[in-house]
Design a protein around this motif. Structure first.
Motif, PDB file in Angstrom:
ATOM      1  N   LYS A   1       0.819  -1.206   0.000  1.00 38.39           N
ATOM      2  CA  LYS A   1       0.000   0.000   0.000  1.00 38.39           C
ATOM      3  C   LYS A   1       0.859   1.264   0.000  1.00 38.39           C
ATOM      4  O   LYS A   1       1.961   1.292   0.539  1.00 38.39           O
ATOM      5  N   GLN A   2       0.282   2.314  -0.595  1.00 40.78           N
ATOM      6  CA  GLN A   2       0.960   3.608  -0.643  1.00 40.78           C
ATOM      7  C   GLN A   2       1.359   4.076   0.750  1.00 40.78           C
ATOM      8  O   GLN A   2       2.473   4.571   0.946  1.00 40.78           O
ATOM      9  N   ALA A   3       0.470   3.937   1.718  1.00 40.94           N
ATOM     10  CA  ALA A   3       0.761   4.405   3.078  1.00 40.94           C
ATOM     11  C   ALA A   3       1.974   3.686   3.664  1.00 40.94           C
ATOM     12  O   ALA A   3       2.788   4.291   4.364  1.00 40.94           O
ATOM     13  N   GLU A   4       2.111   2.397   3.361  1.00 42.01           N
ATOM     14  CA  GLU A   4       3.257   1.632   3.856  1.00 42.01           C
ATOM     15  C   GLU A   4       4.551   2.094   3.193  1.00 42.01           C
ATOM     16  O   GLU A   4       5.601   2.136   3.830  1.00 42.01           O
ATOM     17  N   ILE A   5       4.467   2.444   1.918  1.00 44.78           N
ATOM     18  CA  ILE A   5       5.655   2.950   1.225  1.00 44.78           C
ATOM     19  C   ILE A   5       6.094   4.266   1.859  1.00 44.78           C
ATOM     20  O   ILE A   5       7.280   4.474   2.125  1.00 44.78           O
TER      21      ILE A   5
ATOM     22  N   MET B   1       1.297  12.591   1.326  1.00 41.40           N
ATOM     23  CA  MET B   1       1.052  13.528   0.223  1.00 41.40           C
ATOM     24  C   MET B   1       2.300  13.715  -0.636  1.00 41.40           C
ATOM     25  O   MET B   1       2.205  13.877  -1.848  1.00 41.40           O
ATOM     26  N   THR B   2       3.474  13.705  -0.010  1.00 44.53           N
ATOM     27  CA  THR B   2       4.724  13.807  -0.773  1.00 44.53           C
ATOM     28  C   THR B   2       4.881  12.574  -1.650  1.00 44.53           C
ATOM     29  O   THR B   2       5.198  12.679  -2.835  1.00 44.53           O
ATOM     30  N   LEU B   3       4.638  11.400  -1.071  1.00 42.35           N
ATOM     31  CA  LEU B   3       4.710  10.164  -1.844  1.00 42.35           C
ATOM     32  C   LEU B   3       3.711  10.198  -2.986  1.00 42.35           C
ATOM     33  O   LEU B   3       4.029   9.817  -4.117  1.00 42.35           O
ATOM     34  N   SER B   4       2.512  10.664  -2.723  1.00 41.49           N
ATOM     35  CA  SER B   4       1.480  10.714  -3.749  1.00 41.49           C
ATOM     36  C   SER B   4       1.923  11.570  -4.939  1.00 41.49           C
ATOM     37  O   SER B   4       1.688  11.206  -6.097  1.00 41.49           O
ATOM     38  N   ALA B   5       2.589  12.684  -4.662  1.00 36.96           N
ATOM     39  CA  ALA B   5       3.093  13.545  -5.748  1.00 36.96           C
ATOM     40  C   ALA B   5       4.155  12.812  -6.569  1.00 36.96           C
ATOM     41  O   ALA B   5       4.147  12.870  -7.804  1.00 36.96           O
ATOM     42  N   TYR B   6       5.069  12.111  -5.883  1.00 35.58           N
ATOM     43  CA  TYR B   6       6.079  11.321  -6.604  1.00 35.58           C
ATOM     44  C   TYR B   6       5.406  10.254  -7.463  1.00 35.58           C
ATOM     45  O   TYR B   6       5.749  10.061  -8.625  1.00 35.58           O
ATOM     46  N   LEU B   7       4.441   9.547  -6.878  1.00 33.98           N
ATOM     47  CA  LEU B   7       3.755   8.479  -7.602  1.00 33.98           C
ATOM     48  C   LEU B   7       2.957   9.025  -8.783  1.00 33.98           C
ATOM     49  O   LEU B   7       2.907   8.391  -9.844  1.00 33.98           O
ATOM     50  N   ASP B   8       2.349  10.195  -8.601  1.00 35.62           N
ATOM     51  CA  ASP B   8       1.610  10.813  -9.712  1.00 35.62           C
ATOM     52  C   ASP B   8       2.528  11.021 -10.907  1.00 35.62           C
ATOM     53  O   ASP B   8       2.167  10.715 -12.050  1.00 35.62           O
TER      54      ASP B   8
END
Length: 159
Positions: A54-58, A67-74
């Motif tokens: 899951k994204q949260a685990e990453i 939110m920082t991870l989400s931007a990278y993943l986007d």
């Protein structure tokens, strides 16, 4: 007069090495001109290592805000390097996987990072590298097992 603290404790040494390695990683990724930022490179490596979590685990593993991870993943997803897929156990959650398109980039990135790490650990020799790697695994596993904030939260903990 303030007391001078010892700077060569295990914690201080690990903190210094981690900070220095992060800077070296960032400079290496920038010099390789791969078309991704160091943050995106760290994310891509983490996704490749933990494929399908899951994204949260990453975000937790990387020590960054979701939110920082989400931007990278986007950005990685827009380049076709990763995909978010529904978690089979939780329809609200998304797991992240690398795509086939990412393979050549990951290969090049990891080759450059191996070259960098070999240079930095050359003075340890092959045996010293293995001893360091083994001891760091023991420390990591002890932290996962003994820290109540981490116990059971990280995939691969105490396996």
């Amino acid at each position: 007069m303030p007391r001078k603290l010892e700077s060569d404790t295990i914690g201080m040494l690990l903190t210094d090495v981690s900070r220095l390695l992060r800077g070296a990683f960032d400079r290496k990724v920038n010099a390789m001109d791969l078309g991704i930022t160091p943050g995106e490179a760290r994310t891509l490596v983490q996704v490749a290592v933990t494929e399908g979590i899951k994204q949260a685990e990453i975000a937790t593993r990387m020590g960054i805000e979701p939110m920082t991870l989400s931007a990278y993943l986007d950005r990685l997803e827009a380049m076709g390097l990763v995909a978010r897929v529904p978690d089979p156990a939780d329809r609200r959650a998304k797991n992240v996987i690398v795509t086939d398109k990412a393979d050549p980039l990951i290969t090049e990135l990891m080759s450059g990072l191996r070259e960098m790490m070999n240079a930095y650990t050359e003075d340890l020799g092959d045996d010293g590298r293995e001893v360091l790697r083994a001891n760091l695994r023991i420390l990591r596993d002890s932290l996962r097992r003994l820290d109540p904030c981490l116990a059971g939260r990280e995939k691969g903990a105490a396996e």
